[in-house]
Design an enzyme around this catalytic site. Structure first.
Site, PDB file in Angstrom:
ATOM      1  N   ARG A 179      51.103  29.766  42.717  1.00  0.00           N
ATOM      2  CA  ARG A 179      50.659  30.222  43.850  1.00  0.00           C
ATOM      3  C   ARG A 179      49.292  30.295  44.168  1.00  0.00           C
ATOM      4  O   ARG A 179      48.880  30.563  45.361  1.00  0.00           O
ATOM      5  CB  ARG A 179      51.104  31.875  43.681  1.00  0.00           C
ATOM      6  N   CYS A 283      48.204  43.927  35.569  1.00  0.00           N
ATOM      7  CA  CYS A 283      48.847  44.197  34.415  1.00  0.00           C
ATOM      8  C   CYS A 283      48.570  45.545  33.659  1.00  0.00           C
ATOM      9  O   CYS A 283      49.097  46.157  33.058  1.00  0.00           O
ATOM     10  CB  CYS A 283      49.094  42.967  33.374  1.00  0.00           C
TER      11      CYS A 283
END
Ligand code: NAD
Length: 497
Positions: A179, A283
Site C-alpha cells: 500500500r 500498533c
C-alpha cells in the site's frame, strides 16, 4: 493517464523481473491513483534471494569497522534526505508531516544504534577454564534474512530490521506493504549511495505470493514479520516449519488505565494523542480507556471536548493534526465498527463519520464511545482507526484483570499520581511494553520492542539486544595449545582439571 510503476530493487538495480501483476497505490488524502506497484512472482523473490546469497560471503567477511562506517554513512544520508522520506511516507500512508517526521527519526535512532555494532558484537573470553584451556564465544550472522512489513510505518518498521541485520553481517530482502512501497526503494538508493555492495539490501514488492515464496525459500535463514495477528501467526507457523528463525509481531488492543488520582487534563491530552495520532493506525495506539471509579465522568467530558477540536485534513497541510486512513476499505471497515458499537448499545459520544473535509480522501474523524462492555465487537476487535472506547471499571484490580484477560499484549499505560498503584500495575500487568503516565511507551532503539501473547509469535523482540541476538548465532570456541609431549586424553567425558 498512465501512472508510474514502482519496481523491485534487486542486486542494486531497479527491475520488473517476471512480474506482470500490479496493485494500485493511492493518495489517501485525495483518493488519487498515484502509482502501480509490481507484485512479485516466486521467480522474482528467488532472484532477490540469489542476489542476497551471492553478496553474503563478501559482506559477512567485511570487517566490523567497515560495516560500522557504512552505517554511519547511511545514517547521514537518511538524515540529509529526511524531508524527502517524510513527504513519501505522508503521501502514500496519509499521516501528517510531523507524525511522518517522528516515524523517520525513530528509524534513524535504530540506525544510530547499529552504528555501534563493534561494541555490540563484542564476545566473551574466559582464561584457563581448565588447565591450559581457554574458552571464548562470539556471534556470527545468520545468512540471508527477510523482512515483511505493514503499511502503518512504511519507513520505520523496515528500519527496526535491516540496519541491525546488515550491521551484524547478514544480507537482506525486504518485502514492504504494497500500500505504501516507495519509501523502501528510496532507502535502497540511500544504502547504495552510502557504498553498500550490490545485493546486500534488496526490495521485492508484492502480496501473499511474494510472502509465501519468502517463507518457503530454502536459502532464507531468518524472517522478521510485522503486521496483523492472523498473518503473523501464519508466517510464524509456515516459516518455522521450514526451519527458519522467525520473529512475527502481530496486532494489538492497547488499554490505558486512568485512576481518579491522575491529572485528568493531562491524561485526556495523552489519550487524544495516543488514540487519534496517525488516525489510530499504530500498533501502540491506545484504543481502550479503562476509567476507574470517579475518573469516568470528568475524563469522558474532557476527551469529548478535545476530540471534537482535533483538526482533520490532508497530511501535507500544516494545520492538520490527523490525516486520512490508508484506503477506502479501511474507511469502510472503521465506519462499520462505529455502526456496530451503536447497534450493541454503546454510547457514541463523538461520531467521526463524515468529517468536514472536502474531496475524495478516506477521512474518518476522532470517534469516542462510552459505556462499552467487553462483549462488544468494538472492544473485542482491533479496529485500527481513530476509535477510542471507554470501559468503566470499579478498581485498579478490575482494570488489570481485563487487560490480562485480553488476547493481545503489545502496550499498555496507567495514568496516576500514586507510585504505589503504578508499581502494582507495572509488576502485575501481562503486557510487553508498559507506560507510567506515558501513553505510547515505545522503547528507545537500544532497548528491544515487542509485545506478549497474540502480539508476538517467536522468542525475540525487535532491535536493541534482542535484535542483535535474532540476527546472529553464538559460537563457543574451546582452545588448547599442548606441549608436543603432553599425554592424550582418555575416553571418559572431559571435565575441567
Ligand atoms: P497485514 O497483516 O495486512 O500486512 C502485513 C504484511 O503481510 C504486508 O507486507 C502484506 O503484504 C502481507 N500480507 C497481507 N496478507 C497476507 C497473507 N494473506 N499472506 C501473507 N502475507 C500477507 O497488516 P497491515 O494492515 O499492513 O498493518 C496493520 C497491522 O499491523 C495491525 O494489526 C497492527 O497492529 C500491526 N502492527 C503491529 C506492530 C507491532 O509492532 N506489533 C507494528 C505495526 C503494525
Amino acid at each position: 493517464m498512465t501512472v508510474r510503476t514502482i519496481q523491485h530493487r534487486i542486486g542494486g538495480k531497479e527491475t520488473a523481473g517476471t512480474s506482470r501483476r500490479t496493485a494500485p497505490v493511492w493518495n489517501p488524502a485525495t483518493g488519487e491513483h498515484q502509482a502501480e506497484v509490481l507484485l512479485a512472482e516466486p521467480e522474482d523473490v528467488d532472484a532477490a534471494v540469489l542476489a542476497a546469497a551471492a553478496a553474503l560471503p563478501g559482506w559477512a567477511d567485511t570487517s566490523v569497522m567497515r560495516r560500522s562506517r557504512l552505517m554511519f554513512a547511511f545514517r547521514n544520508l537518511v538524515e540529509k534526505n529526511l524531508d524527502e522520506l517524510v513527504r513519501m511516507v505522508s503521501s502514500e500512508h496519509g499521516k501528517v508531516l510531523d507524525d511522518a517526521r517522528g516515524e523517520v527519526i525513530r528509524g534513524l535512532e535504530v540506525i544510530d544504534f547499529a552504528c555501534g555494532i563493534p561494541q555490540l558484537l563484542k564476545g566473551e573470553y574466559s582464561d584457563q577454564v581448565s588447565t591450559d584451556v581457554d574458552l571464548f564465544s562470539f556471534r556470527q550472522p545468520l545468512g540471508v534474512c527477510a523482512g515483511i512489513t505493514p503499511f502503518n510505518f512504511p519507513a520505520l518498521v523496515g528500519m527496526w530490521m535491516h540496519p541491525i541485520a546488515i550491521a551484524t553481517g547478514n544480507t537482506f530482502v525486504l518485502k514492504p506493504s504494497e500500500r505504501d512501497p516507495s519509501a523502501s526503494n528510496f532507502v535502497a538508493e540511500l544504502y547504495a549511495e552510502a557504498g553498500l555492495p550490490d545485493g546486500v539490501f534488496n526490495v521485492v514488492h508484492g502480496d501473499k505470493v511474494a510472502v509465501d515464496a519468502i517463507l518457503d525459500h530454502p536459502q532464507i535463514a531468518g524472517v522478521s514479520f510485522v503486521g496483523s495477528t492472523p498473518i503473523a501467526q501464519y508466517v510464524h507457523e509456515r516459516a518455522t516449519a521450514n526451519g527458519k528463525r522467525v520473529q512475527a509481531l502481530g496486532g494489538a488492543k492497547n488499554h490505558a488505565v486512568v485512576l481518579p488520582d491522575a491529572d485528568l487534563d493531562s491524561a485526556a491530552d495523552h489519550l487524544i494523542a495516543a488514540a487519534y495520532g496517525s488516525s489510530g493506525q499504530r500498533c501502540m495506539a491506545i484504543s481502550v480507556a479503562l476509567a476507574v471509579g470517579d475518573a469516568a465522568e470528568p475524563l469522558v467530558e474532557r476527551v469529548r471536548e478535545k476530540a471534537q477540536a482535533v483538526k482533520v485534513g490532508p497530511g501535507h497541510e500544516p494545520a492538520a493534526e490527523m490525516g486520512p486512513v490508508v484506503t477506502r476499505e479501511a474507511l469502510e471497515r472503521i465506519t462499520g465498527y462505529i455502526a456496530s458499537g451503536v447497534e450493541a448499545g454503546a454510547e457514541l459520544v463523538v461520531d467521526g463519520r463524515r468529517p468536514d473535509v472536502l474531496g475524495n480522501g478516506y477521512f474518518v474523524g476522532p470517534t469516542l464511545f462510552d459505556h462499552v462492555t467487553p462483549e462488544m465487537e468494538v472492544y473485542r476487535d482491533e479496529i485500527f482507526g481513530p476509535v477510542l472506547v471507554v470501559v468503566r471499571v470499579d478498581s485498579l484490580q478490575d482494570a488489570i484483570g481485563l487487560i490480562n484477560a485480553n488476547r493481545w499484549a503489545n502496550g499498555t499505560a496507567i495514568f496516576t499520581s500514586s507510585g504505589r498503584a503504578a508499581r502494582v500495575f507495572q509488576r502485575s500487568v501481562q503486557v510487553g511494553m508498559v507506560g507510567i503516565n506515558v501513553p505510547i511507551p515505545v522503547p528507545m532503539a537500544f532497548y528491544s520492542f515487542g509485545g506478549w501473547k497474540d502480539s508476538l509469535f517467536g522468542d525475540h523482540h525487535v532491535h536493541g539486544p534482542e535484535g542483535i541476538a535474532f540476527y546472529t548465532r553464538a559460537k563457543a570456541v574451546t582452545t588448547r595449545w599442548p606441549e608436543p609431549d603432553e599425554p592424550r586424553g582418555n575416553l571418559s567425558f572431559p571435565t575441567a582439571v
